[in-house]
Write a protein that holds these residues in place. Structure first.
Motif, PDB file in Angstrom:
ATOM      1  N   UNK A 115      -9.177 -34.777  50.742  1.00 16.95           N
ATOM      2  CA  UNK A 115     -10.590 -34.443  50.551  1.00 16.95           C
ATOM      3  C   UNK A 115     -11.384 -35.076  51.687  1.00 16.95           C
ATOM      4  N   UNK A 116     -12.166 -34.273  52.364  1.00 22.92           N
ATOM      5  CA  UNK A 116     -13.080 -34.757  53.395  1.00 22.92           C
ATOM      6  C   UNK A 116     -14.485 -34.666  52.822  1.00 22.92           C
ATOM      7  N   UNK A 117     -15.160 -35.785  52.713  1.00 21.75           N
ATOM      8  CA  UNK A 117     -16.507 -35.820  52.153  1.00 21.75           C
ATOM      9  C   UNK A 117     -17.484 -36.179  53.260  1.00 21.75           C
ATOM     10  N   UNK A 118     -18.389 -35.257  53.545  1.00 23.36           N
ATOM     11  CA  UNK A 118     -19.411 -35.494  54.556  1.00 23.36           C
ATOM     12  C   UNK A 118     -20.742 -35.771  53.889  1.00 23.36           C
ATOM     13  N   UNK A 119     -21.542 -36.597  54.531  1.00 20.82           N
ATOM     14  CA  UNK A 119     -22.896 -36.871  54.060  1.00 20.82           C
ATOM     15  C   UNK A 119     -23.852 -36.567  55.197  1.00 20.82           C
TER      16      UNK A 119
END
Length: 139
Positions: free
Chosen positions: A84-88
């Motif tokens: 999972x790649x979580x960007x903000x």
């Protein structure tokens, strides 16, 4: 459909001190980490951050959902991994998240793997919680 309190089988409890630049710990002591903003957000990057913790939880939950649908479909997902790649980033309301879920499933062809990913996305509790709130793509 949301679950009712009477349907809860387990509740995780974590407490944060000093928000994104402090500490997060679970009530059972199994997780106790320093959190700091990443360098990209002006922090020291010396600790973990909420996005990494979310990515870890989402990838583990999604892998579990993948296992559920694989058993239903009699599909072999031995040796598979989920990332999972979580960007903000900034949005109209301040900040928002974006997620990319990718999987490696060595024993399946690409089309069968895509089908399983879509089915896992329908049953994964993290996917259900984020649906309609943030962009989640499958790769």
């Amino acid at each position: 459909m949301p679950i009712q309190q009477s349907d809860v089988l387990y509740t995780a409890v974590a407490t944060a001190e000093n928000g994104r630049d402090g500490r997060v710990a679970t009530d059972d002591g199994k997780l106790d980490v320093v959190v700091n903003p990443p360098v990209e957000l002006g922090g020291s990057g010396t600790g973990t951050n909420p996005e990494q913790l979310f990515a870890a939880g989402y990838s583990a939950c999604f892998q579990g959902a993948l296992g559920v649908v694989a058993r239903q479909e009699n599909a072999d997902i031995t040796g598979s991994t989920v990332t999972a790649k979580v960007g903000i980033g900034k949005n109209d309301d301040g900040f928002g998240l974006i997620v990319e879920i990718s999987a490696t499933i060595p024993n399946l062809d690409a089309e069968s793997a895509r089908t399983l990913l879509k089915k896992a996305h329908e049953v994964c509790p993290y996917s259900k919680a984020t649906r309609g709130n943030i962009t989640v793509t499958l790769a």
